[in-house]
Design an enzyme around this catalytic site. Structure first.
Site, PDB file in Angstrom:
ATOM      1  N   ASP A   1     -13.252  -3.590  -3.557  1.00 53.00           N
ATOM      2  CA  ASP A   1     -11.750  -3.441  -3.047  1.00 53.00           C
ATOM      3  C   ASP A   1     -11.528  -2.082  -3.350  1.00 53.00           C
ATOM      4  OD1 ASP A   1      -8.958  -3.836  -2.588  1.00 53.00           O
ATOM      5  OD2 ASP A   1      -9.111  -5.784  -2.856  1.00 53.00           O
TER       6      ASP A   1
ATOM      7  N   ASN B   1     -10.128  -0.020   2.629  1.00 53.54           N
ATOM      8  CA  ASN B   1      -9.820  -0.157   0.709  1.00 53.54           C
ATOM      9  C   ASN B   1      -9.916   1.238   0.017  1.00 53.54           C
ATOM     10  OD1 ASN B   1      -8.386  -2.219  -0.554  1.00 53.54           O
ATOM     11  ND2 ASN B   1      -9.935  -3.530   0.548  1.00 53.54           N
TER      12      ASN B   1
ATOM     13  N   ARG C   1      -1.308  -2.965   9.259  1.00 57.21           N
ATOM     14  CA  ARG C   1      -0.413  -2.466   8.197  1.00 57.21           C
ATOM     15  C   ARG C   1      -1.267  -1.454   7.213  1.00 57.21           C
ATOM     16  NH1 ARG C   1      -1.994  -4.242   3.062  1.00 57.21           N
ATOM     17  NH2 ARG C   1      -2.883  -6.557   2.882  1.00 57.21           N
TER      18      ARG C   1
ATOM     19  N   ASN D   1      -2.787  -0.003   4.003  1.00 56.35           N
ATOM     20  CA  ASN D   1      -3.497  -0.242   2.860  1.00 56.35           C
ATOM     21  C   ASN D   1      -3.486   0.605   1.710  1.00 56.35           C
ATOM     22  OD1 ASN D   1      -4.235  -2.861   1.738  1.00 56.35           O
ATOM     23  ND2 ASN D   1      -6.474  -2.510   1.777  1.00 56.35           N
TER      24      ASN D   1
END
Length: 272
Positions: A194, A145, A97, A99
């Site tokens: 992140d 990320n 998917r 991100n």
């Protein structure tokens, strides 16, 4: 400095805040719920639009109009009418998917992928999409990320979370190609980097998954400058508003004291 809780709706994973400084609106997503949000800081109004698959990030198009990257394609959402329209899809594998993502100064959409529903090593990529054409610019990532451009747009900073490092790439604005330069930040404790953003002084602000904070770093020398603590463990991403104050998204954890993980927070760094 204590952040204020702006929004909490029991989401498992809030992510990818981006602030429209021209229209004073904040956008963010609840990935696993397939929800995209529009928040007005003045009126406190929060609008949402639901898609039929997990959503990774949003790109600003116009006032109350965004492009949302969902697993099933990129959709334009108009929060003026709460309508959504399919725009395009990039060829990605069924087991990944989208991100995090960012738009470059030319208008290319840069977006990373990761394994879904299971995270798998080195199956992610970072794509660039522009005028109907897509290409891979970074390969063999695991959890693609944070993405941030240097203020002169010469460099792209990128986080593949399990590496616990921030990579620096030369970025060719004309071609959209990247060339690895070096690693500029390394996390050596239990937290992992992140999402991230860059401030007007060229410092990187990194959300720490497992670290209960957003940390500020100097990418020129890798120095940790400051940490801004949050009352939840998993911090996912951050962005600045028009006054250089900070919005932060978070995710739930299993900690008993983590009551408001999955909430949206705000640090008023600069009194207006």
């Amino acid at each position: 400095m204590t952040p204020s809780l702006v929004f909490h709706s029991n989401s498992e994973l809030l992510e990818s805040p981006v602030f429209d400084k021209h229209n004073n609106l904040l956008y963010f997503v609840s990935i696993l719920d397939g929800l995209a949000y529009c928040y007005n800081p003045e009126s406190k109004e929060i609008l949402s639009s639901k898609l039929d698959s997990p959503v990774g990030c949003v790109f600003i198009l116009a006032s109350k109009k965004i492009l949302v990257a969902s697993k099933n394609g990129f959709f334009e959402i108009d929060f003026n009418t709460l309508s959504k329209t399919f725009v395009f899809q990039i060829e990605i594998d069924n087991f990944v998917r989208y991100n995090d993502g960012i738009k470059d100064p030319v208008g290319r959409y840069l977006i990373g992928t990761m394994g879904f529903p299971e995270v798998k090593e080195n199956i992610g990529k970072v794509f660039s999409y522009y005028k109907g054409q897509s290409k891979v610019i970074i390969e063999n990532t695991t959890i693609s990320n944070g993405l941030a451009f240097s203020n002169d747009q010469r460099f792209l900073y990128f986080i593949d979370t399990p590496t616990k490092k921030v990579a620096k790439y030369f970025y060719d604005l004309e071609s959209g190609e990247v060339t690895f330069n070096t690693y500029v930040v390394e996390f050596k404790d239990t937290a992992s980097p992140d999402g991230m953003c860059m401030d007007k002084n060229g410092m990187l602000w990194i959300a720490e998954w497992g670290g209960s904070c957003v940390s500020q770093w100097n990418p020129s020398n890798g120095e940790l400058l400051e940490k801004f603590k949050l009352p939840c463990i998993n911090v996912t991403s951050c962005c600045f508003d028009a006054h250089s104050n900070l919005y932060v998204t978070t995710a739930k954890s299993n900690a008993t004291k983590d009551i408001y993980g999955g909430g949206l927070y705000y640090f008023e760094l600069n009194k207006m």
